[in-house]
Design a protein around this motif. Structure first.
Motif, mmCIF file in Angstrom:
data_model
loop_
_atom_site.group_PDB
_atom_site.id
_atom_site.type_symbol
_atom_site.label_atom_id
_atom_site.label_comp_id
_atom_site.label_asym_id
_atom_site.label_seq_id
_atom_site.Cartn_x
_atom_site.Cartn_y
_atom_site.Cartn_z
ATOM 1 N N GLU A 1 3.470 -1.199 3.888
ATOM 2 C CA GLU A 1 3.035 0.168 3.617
ATOM 3 C C GLU A 1 4.299 0.953 3.298
ATOM 4 O O GLU A 1 5.214 1.027 4.121
ATOM 5 N N LEU A 2 4.387 1.481 2.072
ATOM 6 C CA LEU A 2 5.648 2.089 1.624
ATOM 7 C C LEU A 2 5.440 3.511 1.133
ATOM 8 O O LEU A 2 4.505 3.797 0.388
ATOM 9 N N SER A 3 6.363 4.387 1.523
ATOM 10 C CA SER A 3 6.331 5.787 1.086
ATOM 11 C C SER A 3 7.459 6.033 0.089
ATOM 12 O O SER A 3 8.510 5.399 0.160
ATOM 13 N N ILE A 4 7.240 6.967 -0.833
ATOM 14 C CA ILE A 4 8.332 7.322 -1.748
ATOM 15 C C ILE A 4 9.023 8.613 -1.314
ATOM 16 O O ILE A 4 9.924 9.084 -1.990
ATOM 17 N N GLY A 5 8.623 9.187 -0.192
ATOM 18 C CA GLY A 5 9.300 10.393 0.286
ATOM 19 C C GLY A 5 8.379 11.218 1.157
ATOM 20 O O GLY A 5 7.169 10.971 1.205
ATOM 21 N N ASP A 6 8.956 12.187 1.851
ATOM 22 C CA ASP A 6 8.179 12.988 2.797
ATOM 23 C C ASP A 6 7.466 14.142 2.094
ATOM 24 O O ASP A 6 7.816 15.316 2.291
ATOM 25 N N TYR A 7 6.519 13.802 1.257
ATOM 26 C CA TYR A 7 5.651 14.760 0.594
ATOM 27 C C TYR A 7 4.392 13.990 0.233
ATOM 28 O O TYR A 7 4.411 12.763 0.202
ATOM 29 N N VAL A 8 3.305 14.722 -0.020
ATOM 30 C CA VAL A 8 2.037 14.026 -0.259
ATOM 31 C C VAL A 8 1.595 14.209 -1.713
ATOM 32 O O VAL A 8 1.479 15.332 -2.198
ATOM 33 N N LEU A 9 1.381 13.110 -2.399
ATOM 34 C CA LEU A 9 0.838 13.138 -3.758
ATOM 35 C C LEU A 9 -0.661 12.906 -3.673
ATOM 36 O O LEU A 9 -1.182 12.517 -2.635
ATOM 37 N N SER A 10 -1.350 13.096 -4.801
ATOM 38 C CA SER A 10 -2.814 13.005 -4.742
ATOM 39 C C SER A 10 -3.314 11.566 -4.766
ATOM 40 O O SER A 10 -4.487 11.315 -4.536
ATOM 41 N N GLY A 11 -2.432 10.620 -5.058
ATOM 42 C CA GLY A 11 -2.883 9.233 -5.061
ATOM 43 C C GLY A 11 -1.717 8.276 -5.096
ATOM 44 O O GLY A 11 -0.559 8.683 -5.227
ATOM 45 N N GLY A 12 -2.029 6.994 -5.017
ATOM 46 C CA GLY A 12 -0.968 5.981 -4.963
ATOM 47 C C GLY A 12 -0.474 5.518 -6.331
ATOM 48 O O GLY A 12 0.435 4.691 -6.407
ATOM 49 N N GLU A 13 -1.079 6.011 -7.427
ATOM 50 C CA GLU A 13 -0.709 5.491 -8.757
ATOM 51 C C GLU A 13 0.736 5.809 -9.119
ATOM 52 O O GLU A 13 1.472 4.927 -9.574
ATOM 53 N N ILE A 14 1.136 7.070 -8.962
ATOM 54 C CA ILE A 14 2.507 7.451 -9.342
ATOM 55 C C ILE A 14 3.528 6.769 -8.422
ATOM 56 O O ILE A 14 4.506 6.196 -8.917
ATOM 57 N N PRO A 15 3.302 6.764 -7.101
ATOM 58 C CA PRO A 15 4.215 5.979 -6.255
ATOM 59 C C PRO A 15 4.277 4.497 -6.653
ATOM 60 O O PRO A 15 5.357 3.910 -6.688
ATOM 61 N N ALA A 16 3.138 3.883 -6.995
ATOM 62 C CA ALA A 16 3.155 2.464 -7.385
ATOM 63 C C ALA A 16 3.979 2.285 -8.657
ATOM 64 O O ALA A 16 4.806 1.371 -8.761
ATOM 65 N N PHE B 1 0.853 -1.182 0.000
ATOM 66 C CA PHE B 1 0.000 0.000 0.000
ATOM 67 C C PHE B 1 0.891 1.234 0.000
ATOM 68 O O PHE B 1 1.521 1.538 1.017
ATOM 69 N N PRO B 2 1.016 1.939 -1.156
ATOM 70 C CA PRO B 2 1.807 3.170 -1.172
ATOM 71 C C PRO B 2 1.113 4.239 -0.331
ATOM 72 O O PRO B 2 -0.067 4.522 -0.546
ATOM 73 N N SER B 3 1.847 4.813 0.615
ATOM 74 C CA SER B 3 1.242 5.793 1.519
ATOM 75 C C SER B 3 2.342 6.627 2.154
ATOM 76 O O SER B 3 3.426 6.101 2.458
ATOM 77 N N PRO B 4 2.085 7.926 2.384
ATOM 78 C CA PRO B 4 3.120 8.748 3.027
ATOM 79 C C PRO B 4 3.423 8.270 4.454
ATOM 80 O O PRO B 4 4.429 8.654 5.034
ATOM 81 N N GLN B 5 2.539 7.428 5.017
ATOM 82 C CA GLN B 5 2.777 6.910 6.384
ATOM 83 C C GLN B 5 3.714 5.704 6.396
ATOM 84 O O GLN B 5 4.050 5.194 7.456
HETATM 85 N N1 ADE Z 1 0.520 8.577 -1.701
HETATM 86 C C1 ADE Z 1 0.491 9.909 -1.536
HETATM 87 N N2 ADE Z 1 1.679 10.393 -1.196
HETATM 88 C C2 ADE Z 1 2.533 9.315 -1.157
HETATM 89 C C3 ADE Z 1 3.903 9.151 -0.859
HETATM 90 N N3 ADE Z 1 4.689 10.169 -0.531
HETATM 91 N N4 ADE Z 1 4.411 7.911 -0.915
HETATM 92 C C4 ADE Z 1 3.626 6.867 -1.223
HETATM 93 N N5 ADE Z 1 2.335 6.967 -1.501
HETATM 94 C C5 ADE Z 1 1.772 8.176 -1.468
#
Ligand code: ADE
Length: 247
Positions: free
Chosen positions: A132-147, A88-92
């Motif tokens: 649960e994986l993040s691509i960095g300390d910023y928030v994108l609008s969805g998980g598609e680009i991180p995935a 689950f791509p997520s900033p958390q």
């Molecule tokens: N979805 C929104 N922001 C994200 C992030 N930084 N990493 C992974 N998934 C995200």
């Protein structure tokens, strides 16, 4: 290897997956990538997949039913729940890295759940998500680009996916150092010459120059990585001298 992606926006992923290295990998190693539209698992005529959060507040949350149904449909097809990883791509999440990419390149089945808006119902995460994986300390609008980013980073490390795995293995981060600079013809361009050593044909000198460049670039551009590199070197030296003393 097989990758399933659950998304409400399959179009965001479709074109990038059909281009370049990802396309090549799909045919070269028989990598299957299945995009599944979460809306196909909605049960009402409006194809509703999200709702307001309990307790109030802004944003919408993905409902559990369509995601549970979609995940059950995937694992009914593959029957390999035990060696699959559900991401689950997520900033958390924990920070995605080259090390994680390498680990996942050896897993036969990956499933990505792309959330949107506020996120997804926690019961989906508790029941299904292994990472649960993040691509960095910023928030994108969805998980598609991180995935997509993670899929690209993982797939290129699968043996056979790209022409030259040796090239992938000398990438930045593969051993904790950044990569060295590269040059191609012409030898001199607008007064800028290619470093002499690269024209020498002397393989050992070239390898030494490249390593020195990698260390220097890492020291200047990423002092944090450079410190880790120094500590690793120190440890290795200590191990070597300990082993010598035992003899
Ligand atoms: N979805 C929104 N922001 C994200 C992030 N930084 N990493 C992974 N998934 C995200």
């Amino acid at each position: 290897m097989r990758i399933d992606v659950l998304t409400a926006f399959p179009k965001i992923l479709q074109d990038p997956l059909d281009e370049s290295i990802l396309k090549q990998a799909r045919s070269r190693i028989g990598l299957e990538i299945h995009l599944r539209d979460i809306r196909d698992y909605a049960t009402d005529k409006h194809r509703t997949i999200d709702d307001t959060p309990y307790g109030g507040g802004p944003g919408m949350v993905f409902k559990p039913e369509p995601l549970f149904d979609a995940l059950e449909a995937i694992f009914r097809q593959t029957g390999d729940r035990t060696d699959a990883r559900v991401i689950f791509p997520s900033p958390q999440g924990r920070l995605f890295s080259q090390e994680i990419a390498q680990e996942f390149a050896e897993i036969p089945h990956l499933v990505f759940i792309c959330g949107h808006y506020k996120g997804i119902d926690q019961r989906v995460i508790d029941t299904w998500v292994s990472d649960e994986l993040s691509i960095g300390d910023y928030v994108l609008s969805g998980g598609e680009i991180p995935a997509l980013l993670m899929i690209d980073g993982i797939v290129r490390l699968i043996p056979g996916a790209i022409n030259d795995l040796a090239s992938a293995q000398t990438d930045s981060f593969q051993d904790g150092l950044l990569d060295c600079p590269y040059y191609t013809r012409p030898e001199s361009y607008r007064g800028m010459a290619v470093p002499e050593v690269l024209l020498s044909g002397h393989h050992q000198k070239i390898a030494e120059w490249r390593l020195a460049q990698r260390i220097e670039h890492t020291r200047i551009k990423r002092p944090d990585l450079y410190q880790q590199f120094l500590e690793k070197e120190k440890e290795q030296l200590k191990k070597k001298s300990d082993a010598k003393q035992k003899k």
